[in-house]
Structure formats: structure tokens, C-alpha cells
Design a protein around this motif. Structure first.
Motif, mmCIF file in Angstrom:
data_model
loop_
_atom_site.group_PDB
_atom_site.id
_atom_site.type_symbol
_atom_site.label_atom_id
_atom_site.label_comp_id
_atom_site.label_asym_id
_atom_site.label_seq_id
_atom_site.Cartn_x
_atom_site.Cartn_y
_atom_site.Cartn_z
ATOM 1 N N TYR A 51 4.250 -7.089 7.485
ATOM 2 C CA TYR A 51 4.001 -7.907 6.723
ATOM 3 C C TYR A 51 5.050 -7.347 5.471
ATOM 4 C CZ TYR A 51 3.188 -9.180 1.428
ATOM 5 O OH TYR A 51 4.083 -9.214 0.330
ATOM 6 N N VAL A 52 4.404 -6.299 5.650
ATOM 7 C CA VAL A 52 5.326 -5.697 5.003
ATOM 8 C C VAL A 52 6.558 -4.971 4.940
ATOM 9 C CG1 VAL A 52 3.245 -3.822 4.053
ATOM 10 C CG2 VAL A 52 4.860 -3.434 5.916
ATOM 11 N N GLU A 53 6.840 -5.280 6.515
ATOM 12 C CA GLU A 53 8.348 -5.106 7.563
ATOM 13 C C GLU A 53 9.212 -6.221 6.678
ATOM 14 O OE1 GLU A 53 7.907 -3.940 11.474
ATOM 15 O OE2 GLU A 53 6.460 -1.845 10.391
ATOM 16 N N TYR A 54 9.168 -7.735 6.590
ATOM 17 C CA TYR A 54 9.748 -8.584 6.663
ATOM 18 C C TYR A 54 10.615 -8.397 5.751
ATOM 19 C CZ TYR A 54 5.665 -11.327 8.773
ATOM 20 O OH TYR A 54 4.730 -11.581 9.173
ATOM 21 N N GLU A 55 11.905 -8.808 5.942
ATOM 22 C CA GLU A 55 13.445 -8.699 5.665
ATOM 23 C C GLU A 55 13.612 -9.616 3.598
ATOM 24 O OE1 GLU A 55 17.917 -9.738 5.400
ATOM 25 O OE2 GLU A 55 16.291 -10.089 7.065
ATOM 26 N N ARG A 56 12.897 -10.576 3.923
ATOM 27 C CA ARG A 56 12.704 -11.211 2.518
ATOM 28 C C ARG A 56 11.584 -10.030 1.352
ATOM 29 N NH1 ARG A 56 17.960 -13.677 1.492
ATOM 30 N NH2 ARG A 56 17.781 -15.022 3.160
ATOM 31 N N VAL A 57 10.672 -9.814 2.250
ATOM 32 C CA VAL A 57 9.793 -9.806 1.507
ATOM 33 C C VAL A 57 10.622 -8.288 0.247
ATOM 34 C CG1 VAL A 57 8.155 -8.165 0.554
ATOM 35 C CG2 VAL A 57 7.531 -10.836 2.499
ATOM 36 N N ARG A 58 10.831 -7.560 1.602
ATOM 37 C CA ARG A 58 11.932 -6.472 0.706
ATOM 38 C C ARG A 58 12.339 -6.298 0.075
ATOM 39 N NH1 ARG A 58 11.600 -1.804 6.116
ATOM 40 N NH2 ARG A 58 9.619 -1.480 5.642
ATOM 41 N N LEU A 59 13.479 -7.763 0.366
ATOM 42 C CA LEU A 59 14.165 -8.074 -0.744
ATOM 43 C C LEU A 59 13.385 -7.890 -1.914
ATOM 44 C CD1 LEU A 59 16.877 -10.037 1.192
ATOM 45 C CD2 LEU A 59 17.601 -7.389 0.817
ATOM 46 N N VAL A 60 12.779 -8.742 -2.524
ATOM 47 C CA VAL A 60 11.838 -8.990 -3.274
ATOM 48 C C VAL A 60 11.677 -7.300 -4.434
ATOM 49 C CG1 VAL A 60 10.132 -10.450 -4.185
ATOM 50 C CG2 VAL A 60 11.202 -11.167 -2.818
ATOM 51 N N TRP A 61 10.918 -6.872 -3.320
ATOM 52 C CA TRP A 61 10.976 -5.529 -3.079
ATOM 53 C C TRP A 61 11.403 -5.174 -4.414
ATOM 54 C CZ3 TRP A 61 7.040 -4.277 0.793
ATOM 55 C CH2 TRP A 61 6.146 -4.674 1.091
ATOM 56 N N LYS A 62 12.828 -4.659 -3.969
ATOM 57 C CA LYS A 62 14.089 -4.064 -4.034
ATOM 58 C C LYS A 62 14.406 -4.050 -5.342
ATOM 59 C CE LYS A 62 16.404 -0.746 -2.939
ATOM 60 N NZ LYS A 62 16.044 1.318 -2.477
ATOM 61 N N TYR A 63 14.563 -5.835 -5.234
ATOM 62 C CA TYR A 63 14.736 -6.427 -6.339
ATOM 63 C C TYR A 63 14.160 -6.448 -7.766
ATOM 64 C CZ TYR A 63 16.019 -10.173 -9.997
ATOM 65 O OH TYR A 63 16.380 -10.963 -10.947
ATOM 66 N N LEU A 64 12.973 -5.887 -7.846
ATOM 67 C CA LEU A 64 11.921 -5.511 -8.822
ATOM 68 C C LEU A 64 12.052 -4.219 -8.837
ATOM 69 C CD1 LEU A 64 8.659 -8.085 -8.023
ATOM 70 C CD2 LEU A 64 10.136 -8.361 -8.932
ATOM 71 N N ASN A 65 12.364 -3.421 -8.348
ATOM 72 C CA ASN A 65 12.705 -2.009 -8.219
ATOM 73 C C ASN A 65 13.380 -1.605 -7.995
ATOM 74 O OD1 ASN A 65 11.713 0.776 -9.384
ATOM 75 N ND2 ASN A 65 10.502 0.075 -10.839
ATOM 76 N N ALA A 66 14.265 -0.648 -7.873
ATOM 77 C CA ALA A 66 15.509 -0.058 -6.793
ATOM 78 C C ALA A 66 14.713 1.066 -6.826
ATOM 79 C CB ALA A 66 16.855 -0.190 -7.297
ATOM 80 N N ASP A 67 13.678 1.422 -6.473
ATOM 81 C CA ASP A 67 12.965 3.187 -6.800
ATOM 82 C C ASP A 67 11.967 3.000 -5.528
ATOM 83 O OD1 ASP A 67 14.991 3.804 -7.754
ATOM 84 O OD2 ASP A 67 13.307 4.527 -9.720
ATOM 85 N N VAL A 68 11.989 1.821 -5.138
ATOM 86 C CA VAL A 68 10.795 0.781 -4.135
ATOM 87 C C VAL A 68 10.574 1.763 -3.155
ATOM 88 C CG1 VAL A 68 11.469 -1.105 -3.772
ATOM 89 C CG2 VAL A 68 9.301 -1.039 -3.236
ATOM 90 N N LYS A 69 9.890 2.638 -2.305
ATOM 91 C CA LYS A 69 9.490 2.771 -0.760
ATOM 92 C C LYS A 69 9.086 2.171 -0.286
ATOM 93 C CE LYS A 69 9.298 7.539 -2.845
ATOM 94 N NZ LYS A 69 9.024 9.005 -2.661
ATOM 95 N N PHE A 70 9.852 1.150 1.243
ATOM 96 C CA PHE A 70 9.528 0.552 1.853
ATOM 97 C C PHE A 70 8.510 1.214 2.979
ATOM 98 C CE2 PHE A 70 13.678 -1.426 1.405
ATOM 99 C CZ PHE A 70 13.186 -1.950 0.129
#
Length: 235
Positions: A51-70
Motif C-alpha cells: 500500500y505504501v508504494e501505490y503511486e496514487r497514495v504517494r501523490l496524496v502524501w506529496k500533495y499534503l507535504n512536499a517534505d514527506v519521505k516515502f
């Protein structure tokens, strides 16, 4: 309303928007808290580690905070197991300091793959007089499934949790599973009508073998009265 108008006259709306955006961008993310929240999300909703590698999930995290580390699926699995270990240690301490006794229920079953499993649940009342139910063991349980083997397995789980001294064997109250007893009674009684059940099952299989037979059977049900029912029409 008048006070609000006065305040708005003296405030630059554009500057307010810029300041708000700056504060949003300046917000720091605690990566360890983020990983713990993701682990809880995976556990609660039964999500795969991928789940943590889903592309859309990561896009949401990146949108919420650009400093997020996948994180990768392996890291997610490690975080989930670490969370489990912490919760287990907390539960061990709670059980060790309980003022009362602990009751247990065990459930055993065989999967369709013929593998045996056992689930051991602890039931206890905490210091706030709240009834708690905690699964302390969910594991594979190979044969033999005899009473002695089950007892030894449960005793070992108690030792693993350090609660074998909460009570002695003379203080146990063993209550057999009512559902299991009823099932045994029903199975014994079903043996007397087994030939009849076999005919009923075969009749159902015959009717459901094709759509044409199901249609003919439905017409027979509509055409015949309850006192004069005949299965011959489906032949």
C-alpha cells in the motif's frame, strides 16, 4: 458586523493569503509519527504492505507535504511488527499487574488446506472494572488435537506471556464449548436420517445441473398443489 468591517479595512487580504500559505509550507513533518500512523492504518484496515508504494497514495502524501519521505513495503512490514511487539509488551505488563484472575477461551479449527489452527483469547476485568478481551495467541496447531496436546500448548502460551502463576490448576473452571457439544449431538442424530439427506442432496444436484431443469422444476412448483407434489416432471 461593524467591528468586522473595521478590521477588514485595515488588513491586506493578499498578505493574509501569502502568510497562510507560508505557514502551511513551513510546517515540519515528524517522519517517525508519520510511519507509526501508516502502520496503524495498515493494521486497522487490513491493507497490504505494498500500500505504501501505490503511486496514487504517494501523490496524496506529496500533495499534503512536499517534505514527506516515502517508505518501502519492507519498512512498512518492520513498522507493523515493531508496533505489535510494543503492544504485546504493554499487554504483558497489564496482565502481570491485574488484581484478579484471567479466564481463557480457545478455538481450534481445520482450514480447507487441512492445516490446524488455534486461537487463545484472554478475558479479564481491569482496575477500572472494564471487561477486556485480548487475543494472546493465533498460531498453527499441528496434530494430534488431543486434550493433553491442547493443554500443553495452552500452558506454553501462558508461560510465554508470564501469566502461568496467576492461578493454579485447582482454581481453574473448565467449561466446554456449548456450540461444539450441540454440534456433536446434531451429528449423531443426523446419522439416523442420512439416507434421506443423501436423496435430498442428490435431487438438488440433479435440478441445479442445468438451467432447463431449474425452469421445469419451477413450473412444477407453480403447477402442483402442496398435497400433490411430483418430481417426475423434471425427468
Amino acid at each position: 458586523m461593524e467591528k468586522c468591517k473595521v478590521k477588514l479595512r485595515n488588513v491586506d487580504i493578499g498578505k493574509m493569503m501569502v502568510n497562510s500559505e507560508a505557514r502551511l509550507q513551513a510546517r515540519k513533518i515528524d517522519h517517525m509519527v508519520f510511519r507509526e500512523m501508516v502502520a496503524k492504518c495498515i493494521i486497522q484496515h487490513g491493507l497490504p504492505f505494498a500500500y505504501v508504494e501505490y503511486e496514487r497514495v504517494r501523490l496524496v502524501w506529496k500533495y499534503l507535504n512536499a517534505d514527506v519521505k516515502f517508505i518501502s513495503r519492507n519498512t512498512a512490514a518492520t513498522d507493523v511488527y515493531k508496533f505489535y511487539e510494543n503492544e504485546m509488551e504493554n499487554l504483558k505488563r497489564e496482565l502481570a499487574h491485574l488484581p484478579g484472575r484471567i479466564s481463557f477461551t480457545s478455538d481450534l479449527w481445520t482450514a480447507i488446506t487441512q492445516e490446524g489452527y488455534m486461537c487463545l483469547t484472554a478475558h479479564y476485568v481491569d482496575r477500572n472494572w472494564k471487561l477486556n478481551n485480548k487475543i494472546i495467541a493465533f498460531c498453527a496447531f499441528p496434530p494430534p488435537h488431543t486434550g493433553m496436546h491442547i493443554a500443553m500448548e495452552i500452558l506454553q502460551k501462558w508461560k510465554d506471556w508470564g501469566i502461568e502463576k496467576k492461578c493454579s490448576p485447582s482454581q481453574y473452571f473448565h467449561v466446554r464449548c456449548t456450540s461444539h457439544i450441540l454440534n456433536i449431538i446434531v451429528q449423531i442424530e443426523l446419522k439416523d436420517i442420512e439416507p434421506t439427506l443423501h436423496k435430498i442432496r442428490e435431487s438438488i444436484k440433479y435440478v441445479q445441473a442445468s438451467e432447463k431443469r431449474e425452469i421445469l422444476f419451477a413450473k412444477c412448483v407453480e403447477a402442483k398443489d402442496d398435497d400433490d407434489f411430483d418430481f417426475g416432471c423434471v425427468n
